[in-house]
Motif scaffolding. Structure first.
Motif, PDB file in Angstrom:
ATOM      1  N   CYS A  77      -7.189   5.427  -0.013  1.00  0.00           N
ATOM      2  CA  CYS A  77      -5.846   4.874  -0.720  1.00  0.00           C
ATOM      3  C   CYS A  77      -4.774   5.187  -0.027  1.00  0.00           C
ATOM      4  CB  CYS A  77      -5.916   5.612  -2.239  1.00  0.00           C
ATOM      5  SG  CYS A  77      -4.388   5.288  -3.104  1.00  0.00           S
ATOM      6  N   SER A 100      -1.708   5.446  -1.097  1.00  0.00           N
ATOM      7  CA  SER A 100      -0.660   6.253  -1.687  1.00  0.00           C
ATOM      8  C   SER A 100      -1.153   7.830  -1.752  1.00  0.00           C
ATOM      9  CB  SER A 100      -0.543   5.955  -3.132  1.00  0.00           C
ATOM     10  OG  SER A 100      -0.308   4.775  -3.131  1.00  0.00           O
ATOM     11  N   CYS A 101      -2.506   8.279  -1.896  1.00  0.00           N
ATOM     12  CA  CYS A 101      -2.948   9.248  -2.203  1.00  0.00           C
ATOM     13  C   CYS A 101      -3.920   9.844  -1.255  1.00  0.00           C
ATOM     14  CB  CYS A 101      -3.543   9.563  -3.706  1.00  0.00           C
ATOM     15  SG  CYS A 101      -4.810   8.805  -3.938  1.00  0.00           S
ATOM     16  N   CYS A 128      -5.953   2.939  -4.875  1.00  0.00           N
ATOM     17  CA  CYS A 128      -6.892   3.488  -5.796  1.00  0.00           C
ATOM     18  C   CYS A 128      -6.702   3.220  -7.255  1.00  0.00           C
ATOM     19  CB  CYS A 128      -7.158   5.000  -5.482  1.00  0.00           C
ATOM     20  SG  CYS A 128      -6.142   5.896  -6.393  1.00  0.00           S
ATOM     21  N   CYS A 171      -3.829   5.640  -8.504  1.00  0.00           N
ATOM     22  CA  CYS A 171      -2.250   5.272  -8.274  1.00  0.00           C
ATOM     23  C   CYS A 171      -2.104   3.837  -8.652  1.00  0.00           C
ATOM     24  CB  CYS A 171      -2.413   5.225  -6.613  1.00  0.00           C
ATOM     25  SG  CYS A 171      -2.506   6.532  -5.896  1.00  0.00           S
ATOM     26  N   ARG A 199      -5.694  12.083 -13.061  1.00  0.00           N
ATOM     27  CA  ARG A 199      -4.606  12.826 -12.680  1.00  0.00           C
ATOM     28  C   ARG A 199      -3.474  12.818 -13.696  1.00  0.00           C
ATOM     29  NH1 ARG A 199      -3.817   9.537  -7.757  1.00  0.00           N
ATOM     30  NH2 ARG A 199      -5.986   9.542  -6.697  1.00  0.00           N
TER      31      ARG A 199
HETATM   32 ZN   LIG Z   1      -4.592   6.538  -4.654  1.00  0.00          ZN
END
Ligand SMILES: [Zn+2]
Length: 172
Positions: free
Chosen positions: A35, A37-38, A70, A73, A118
């Motif tokens: 992913c 982003s994360c 993902c 996200c 999350r």
């Molecule tokens: Zn992510």
């Protein structure tokens, strides 16, 4: 084509497996996916934290085969929580920092099992502190952790139709 026919006509398990292995990359997406982003990794058909993945000797040398966003996200980006934890009561006002730390630490531990769970936001709503989460399971787990750490009273409300969990924790 001729090769695969040859294998499928041979009835040994070993050769059938071999054939399946050879063809799988055409059907399933390349792994691991990362992913952007994360940094979570998708491998073996599940999402894992990069730390977890790299702890395994087998996976230390991994390099992502593709980059994606993902599901967690994406959910955060779209602003679509699957769980809410509503906290209220006098105890909250007096122990706000401690309570927030517990919530964040528990979410961190939960991420080892499932990095798609999350916390999206911690938000004041009137007298409540509202924690939104990407999964129903994380909301439930936070409720359990609050009760275990600070006693008080917890109530769970699951709407299976909306796939939405609401957890209410209160202590005066
Ligand atoms: Zn992510």
């Amino acid at each position: 084509m001729r090769t695969s026919k040859h294998y499928s006509n041979v009835g040994t398990t070993k050769r059938v497996d071999h054939e399946a292995g050879r063809h799988r990359p055409k059907r399933a997406a390349a792994e691991p996916a990362e992913c952007l982003s994360c940094g979570a990794l998708y491998v073996g058909r599940r999402w894992v934290l990069p730390e977890t993945a790299h702890e395994s000797p087998k996976h230390q040398e991994w390099r992502p085969q593709r980059t994606v966003t993902c599901p967690a996200c994406k959910q955060i980006k779209d602003g679509l929580p699957s769980g809410f934890v509503h906290l209220k009561g006098r105890f909250l006002a007096d122990h706000r920092g401690e309570i927030e730390r517990l919530v964040l630490a528990e979410a961190g531990r939960a991420a080892v099992d499932n990095p798609l769970g999350r916390i999206m936001e911690l938000k004041e709503a009137g007298e409540e502190l509202v924690v939104s989460t990407t999964t129903e399971h994380l909301a439930k787990r936070l409720g359990q952790a609050l009760e275990k750490a600070f006693a008080g009273h917890v109530r769970y409300d699951f709407s299976h139709e909306n796939k939405l969990a609401r957890v209410y924790w209160e202590r005066d």
